[in-house]
Motif scaffolding. Structure first.
Motif, PDB file in Angstrom:
ATOM      1  N   TYR A 160     -12.542  -5.454   1.872  1.00 42.13           N
ATOM      2  CA  TYR A 160     -12.129  -3.735   1.265  1.00 42.13           C
ATOM      3  C   TYR A 160     -11.603  -3.951  -0.149  1.00 42.13           C
ATOM      4  O   TYR A 160     -11.232  -2.921  -0.757  1.00 42.13           O
ATOM      5  CB  TYR A 160     -11.115  -3.340   2.274  1.00 42.13           C
ATOM      6  CG  TYR A 160     -11.785  -1.885   2.838  1.00 42.13           C
ATOM      7  CD1 TYR A 160     -13.491  -1.835   3.099  1.00 42.13           C
ATOM      8  CD2 TYR A 160     -11.082  -1.039   3.305  1.00 42.13           C
ATOM      9  CE1 TYR A 160     -13.650  -0.645   3.454  1.00 42.13           C
ATOM     10  CE2 TYR A 160     -11.517   0.153   3.489  1.00 42.13           C
ATOM     11  CZ  TYR A 160     -12.949   0.359   3.882  1.00 42.13           C
ATOM     12  OH  TYR A 160     -13.346   1.493   4.637  1.00 42.13           O
ATOM     13  N   HIS A 196      -5.598   3.629  -4.783  1.00 39.87           N
ATOM     14  CA  HIS A 196      -4.897   2.883  -3.905  1.00 39.87           C
ATOM     15  C   HIS A 196      -3.813   3.575  -3.129  1.00 39.87           C
ATOM     16  O   HIS A 196      -3.021   3.992  -3.584  1.00 39.87           O
ATOM     17  CB  HIS A 196      -4.263   1.640  -4.754  1.00 39.87           C
ATOM     18  CG  HIS A 196      -3.526   0.839  -4.127  1.00 39.87           C
ATOM     19  ND1 HIS A 196      -4.034  -0.480  -3.416  1.00 39.87           N
ATOM     20  CD2 HIS A 196      -2.140   0.373  -4.032  1.00 39.87           C
ATOM     21  CE1 HIS A 196      -3.032  -1.228  -2.830  1.00 39.87           C
ATOM     22  NE2 HIS A 196      -2.115  -0.623  -3.169  1.00 39.87           N
ATOM     23  N   GLU A 228      -7.465   5.763   1.606  1.00 37.84           N
ATOM     24  CA  GLU A 228      -6.778   4.814   2.524  1.00 37.84           C
ATOM     25  C   GLU A 228      -5.663   5.440   3.653  1.00 37.84           C
ATOM     26  O   GLU A 228      -5.565   4.875   4.836  1.00 37.84           O
ATOM     27  CB  GLU A 228      -6.262   3.696   1.796  1.00 37.84           C
ATOM     28  CG  GLU A 228      -7.072   2.885   1.032  1.00 37.84           C
ATOM     29  CD  GLU A 228      -6.689   1.648   0.329  1.00 37.84           C
ATOM     30  OE1 GLU A 228      -7.256   0.382   0.773  1.00 37.84           O
ATOM     31  OE2 GLU A 228      -5.665   1.716  -0.442  1.00 37.84           O
ATOM     32  N   THR A 288      -8.310  -2.999   8.374  1.00 36.00           N
ATOM     33  CA  THR A 288      -9.730  -1.767   8.416  1.00 36.00           C
ATOM     34  C   THR A 288     -10.893  -2.654   8.493  1.00 36.00           C
ATOM     35  O   THR A 288     -11.878  -2.480   9.006  1.00 36.00           O
ATOM     36  CB  THR A 288      -9.588  -1.068   6.779  1.00 36.00           C
ATOM     37  OG1 THR A 288      -8.557  -0.493   7.136  1.00 36.00           O
ATOM     38  CG2 THR A 288     -10.752  -0.219   7.042  1.00 36.00           C
ATOM     39  N   THR A 331      -3.209  -2.750   5.298  1.00 40.09           N
ATOM     40  CA  THR A 331      -4.258  -1.895   5.296  1.00 40.09           C
ATOM     41  C   THR A 331      -5.706  -2.234   5.129  1.00 40.09           C
ATOM     42  O   THR A 331      -6.516  -2.083   5.972  1.00 40.09           O
ATOM     43  CB  THR A 331      -3.837  -0.698   4.286  1.00 40.09           C
ATOM     44  OG1 THR A 331      -2.680  -0.184   4.786  1.00 40.09           O
ATOM     45  CG2 THR A 331      -4.995   0.218   4.316  1.00 40.09           C
ATOM     46  N   ASP A 332      -6.146  -2.995   4.065  1.00 41.64           N
ATOM     47  CA  ASP A 332      -7.334  -3.328   3.848  1.00 41.64           C
ATOM     48  C   ASP A 332      -7.675  -4.533   4.960  1.00 41.64           C
ATOM     49  O   ASP A 332      -9.062  -4.247   5.559  1.00 41.64           O
ATOM     50  CB  ASP A 332      -7.487  -4.289   2.576  1.00 41.64           C
ATOM     51  CG  ASP A 332      -7.323  -3.421   1.371  1.00 41.64           C
ATOM     52  OD1 ASP A 332      -6.850  -2.059   1.705  1.00 41.64           O
ATOM     53  OD2 ASP A 332      -7.587  -3.670   0.396  1.00 41.64           O
ATOM     54  N   HIS A 349       0.641  -0.973  -0.070  1.00 39.96           N
ATOM     55  CA  HIS A 349       0.229  -0.067  -0.116  1.00 39.96           C
ATOM     56  C   HIS A 349       1.058   1.329   0.068  1.00 39.96           C
ATOM     57  O   HIS A 349       0.911   1.949   0.940  1.00 39.96           O
ATOM     58  CB  HIS A 349      -0.847  -0.001   1.387  1.00 39.96           C
ATOM     59  CG  HIS A 349      -2.271  -0.585   0.991  1.00 39.96           C
ATOM     60  ND1 HIS A 349      -2.256  -2.036   0.745  1.00 39.96           N
ATOM     61  CD2 HIS A 349      -3.505  -0.223   0.909  1.00 39.96           C
ATOM     62  CE1 HIS A 349      -3.563  -2.361   0.536  1.00 39.96           C
ATOM     63  NE2 HIS A 349      -4.270  -1.149   0.625  1.00 39.96           N
TER      64      HIS A 349
END
Ligand SMILES: [Zn+2]
Length: 286
Positions: free
Chosen positions: A129, A183, A188, A56, A52-53, A44
């Motif tokens: 996500y 992205h 994000e 989250t 990250t995804d 990321h």
């Protein structure tokens, strides 16, 4: 027990891995809703963690359960462990991206669902996500099969919401086009600045805005580096704002909560738009 060894558990969140089979058997099959957070570990940008995804969706599912415990305490909500898996072949030219095929995604989601359905459970919410078409194809194929084979009620809340441009309709006015934040960009980076500020590298402030139309046929089959995305992000991370991150996170939580109640009450859920469905159908398993 000294303080250090004390386990910090939110008593309201039932974690699947902490239950015994006996406790699982005692759950009301008609009133238990399972949450499966699933997103790949993938680069990321130079400033955000590969999780990250995953972090989250896991956190948003947890938060949604807290709200639902108050809103509708007649149901039982169970959080499955977050599965760090997804299709992200296009950025595996960076270390840290781990991609599996859409078929593997399908098999995992189906296996989790059918293992529960075989014991009479009826509800599964898949929290992701990651919006890559091959990844979604895996999830939606599994959901279809769980419905036809077990009459299991499933949903994936974020894809329809995201792809129907609901975010743009609802988000606070910002003065720039957030749809280009594809992205590890503004959205994000804002999310992580809100949820995990200590995981955001300060270098984000100096990253230049980089845009690519990821829906263009020209990008098809190309990796990020082949598209000249040498740092692995698309958008403007430098604009990141923790307040927007809070809004975006809470919006995700809200979508998870609403989809859960709609699914349970048998209401019609928001579907993926037809262009995404067509793209999913046209895609060969990869
Ligand atoms: Zn992401």
């Amino acid at each position: 027990m000294n303080k250090k060894n004390k386990r910090v558990i939110d008593p309201k969140i039932i974690k699947f891995e902490e239950l015994s089979w006996k406790q699982i058997e005692q759950l009301d099959k008609n009133k238990t809703i399972f949450y499966l957070p699933i997103s790949p570990l993938e680069e990321h940008g130079p400033h955000l963690p590969v999780g990250t995804d995953l972090l989250t969706v896991r956190d948003a599912a947890t938060e949604a359960i807290k709200i639902l415990n108050n809103k509708n305490p007649n149901l039982t909500y169970v959080l499955l462990p977050a599965v760090p898996v997804g299709y992200c072949e296009f950025n595996t030219d960076f270390p840290g991206s781990i991609s599996v095929s859409g078929k593997v995604v399908r098999d995992i989601v189906f296996s989790v669902g059918s293992s529960l359905a075989n014991h009479g459970f009826k509800y599964l919410i898949i929290c992701t996500y990651h919006m890559a078409i091959a990844h979604l194809k895996g999830i939606y194929s599994a959901m279809k099969k769980l419905g036809s084979k077990y009459n299991m009620k499933t949903c994936e809340p974020w894809g329809p919401y995201f792809h129907s441009k609901e975010i743009e309709k609802r988000e606070p006015k910002l003065g720039f086009d957030t749809t280009k934040e594809v992205h590890a960009g503004f959205r994000e980076t804002s999310l992580m600045k809100y949820q995990y500020p200590y995981l955001v590298d300060e270098s984000y402030k100096k990253l230049q805005s980089i845009y690519r139309n990821m829906n263009s046929p020209r990008v098809l089959g190309k990796t990020f580096k082949q598209l000249g995305l040498k740092d692995g992000y698309v958008g403007s991370p430098a604009r990141a704002d923790a307040d927007y991150g809070r809004w975006y996170f809470n919006e995700t939580v809200h979508v998870f909560v609403k989809s859960t109640l709609d699914l349970y009450e048998g209401k019609k859920l928001l579907e993926l738009p037809s262009n995404i469905k067509t793209a999913m159908r046209a895609l060969f398993w990869q």
